[in-house]
Scaffold this motif. Sequence first.
Motif, short mmCIF file in Angstrom:
data_model
loop_
_atom_site.label_atom_id
_atom_site.label_comp_id
_atom_site.label_asym_id
_atom_site.label_seq_id
_atom_site.Cartn_x
_atom_site.Cartn_y
_atom_site.Cartn_z
N GLY A 1 0.82 -1.27 0.07
CA GLY A 1 0.05 -0.13 -0.07
C GLY A 1 0.78 1.34 0.14
N PRO A 2 1.70 1.56 0.98
CA PRO A 2 2.60 2.49 0.92
C PRO A 2 3.67 2.61 -0.03
N PHE A 3 3.97 1.53 -0.59
CA PHE A 3 5.08 1.39 -1.58
C PHE A 3 4.48 1.86 -3.06
N LEU A 4 3.22 1.56 -3.16
CA LEU A 4 2.46 1.76 -4.61
C LEU A 4 2.03 3.52 -4.40
N PHE A 5 1.99 3.87 -3.08
CA PHE A 5 1.59 5.35 -3.04
C PHE A 5 2.68 6.14 -3.38
N ILE A 6 3.77 5.68 -3.14
CA ILE A 6 5.32 6.20 -3.13
C ILE A 6 5.59 6.36 -4.58
N VAL A 7 5.30 5.15 -5.26
CA VAL A 7 5.59 5.25 -6.62
C VAL A 7 4.84 6.19 -7.46
N GLY A 8 3.37 6.07 -7.04
CA GLY A 8 2.67 7.17 -7.82
C GLY A 8 3.12 8.75 -7.57
N SER A 9 3.27 8.85 -6.31
CA SER A 9 3.95 10.21 -5.70
C SER A 9 5.08 10.53 -6.62
N TYR A 10 6.09 9.70 -6.68
CA TYR A 10 7.19 10.08 -7.50
C TYR A 10 6.88 10.18 -9.15
N THR A 11 5.86 9.36 -9.54
CA THR A 11 5.55 9.56 -11.01
C THR A 11 5.02 10.95 -11.17
N ALA A 12 4.37 11.30 -10.34
CA ALA A 12 3.83 12.89 -10.43
C ALA A 12 4.78 13.75 -10.03
N VAL A 13 5.75 13.32 -9.39
CA VAL A 13 6.92 14.43 -9.15
C VAL A 13 7.94 14.65 -10.49
N LEU A 14 8.05 13.37 -11.05
CA LEU A 14 8.70 13.18 -12.28
C LEU A 14 8.23 14.07 -13.46
N ARG A 15 7.03 13.86 -13.69
CA ARG A 15 5.80 14.83 -14.51
C ARG A 15 6.24 16.20 -14.25
N ALA A 16 6.32 16.74 -13.03
CA ALA A 16 6.44 17.85 -12.58
C ALA A 16 7.78 18.57 -12.96
N VAL A 17 8.83 17.60 -12.59
CA VAL A 17 10.22 18.24 -12.75
C VAL A 17 10.62 18.34 -14.22
N MET A 18 10.11 17.58 -15.26
CA MET A 18 10.33 17.31 -16.67
C MET A 18 9.59 18.41 -17.34
N ARG A 19 8.87 19.10 -16.82
CA ARG A 19 8.12 20.33 -17.09
C ARG A 19 9.07 21.79 -16.97
N LEU A 20 9.92 21.61 -15.96
CA LEU A 20 10.67 22.66 -15.65
C LEU A 20 11.71 23.13 -16.92
N SER A 21 11.89 24.11 -17.21
CA SER A 21 12.75 24.52 -18.30
C SER A 21 14.33 24.66 -18.10
N SER A 22 14.57 24.79 -16.76
CA SER A 22 15.97 24.97 -16.45
C SER A 22 16.41 23.69 -15.87
#
Length: 250
Positions: A152-173
């Motif tokens: 349960g927590p592990f899948l939540f962590i994977v989902g959180s970092y998937t969203a984090v990765l998307r947010a980071v990849m949208r950064l221009s710098s």
Amino acid sequence: MYILLGNFSGLEMCYVTTTVPRMLSDLVSLQPSIISFQGCFLQFYFFFSMGTTESFLLAAMALDRYLAISHPLRYPILMSPRFCVNLAASCWVSGFIWFLVPIVLISQLRFCGSNLLDHFICDPGPLLSASCSPAPRIELAFYSLSSIAIFGPFLFIVGSYTAVLRAVMRLSSTVKRKKAFSTCTSHLAMVSLFYGSIMVTYVAPEASGGSNKVVTLFYSVVTPLLNPLIYSLRNKEMKDALRRTILGGN
């Protein structure tokens, strides 16, 4: 983040205390290692309760990183000190009641024969093997709760970092991307060490026997030992001191 880290560091000290002093005492003792029935199940309860609390706290820390990176302007409101304290408290309470019923039921089983446990801690696998009365339902309930507390927590962590990765990849710098990733590396390292070892041991009933004592030693002793070093390496002065120690420079 620091409220959660403070809870995590306190948890790690208590987590190690449940097993390491007893294990060291058994290693230096010339007498056979003996533990009372009550002492065994107290160790069983606190060890698994703190392990479950750690699993929930790692998920809470992933939520903190997600809100900090994906919603930086709203972060002070979303992750307020009061909410953070309540979040940490819920992890502690949930962790200490998660295995309460299965552990009580296991303690009520009949134990006979030599009462020898092929392990250095009171682990469910050896305890269930030492019982005279088969308890498939209790065993199924324990490992089902273990799987939920792990995945349960592990899948939540994977989902959180998937969203984090998307947010980071949208950064221009590139500098901003590197800074964002650097805030997550320590937590990801802890997640990898902790979940990688406990998944091997507690997901399947047959995986928690004496053959996995090395894996148990890793996540109960080695991982808590490495966690402070992992987070300390985020500090520039700490990294410089470590580099000078390894390279022998001034």
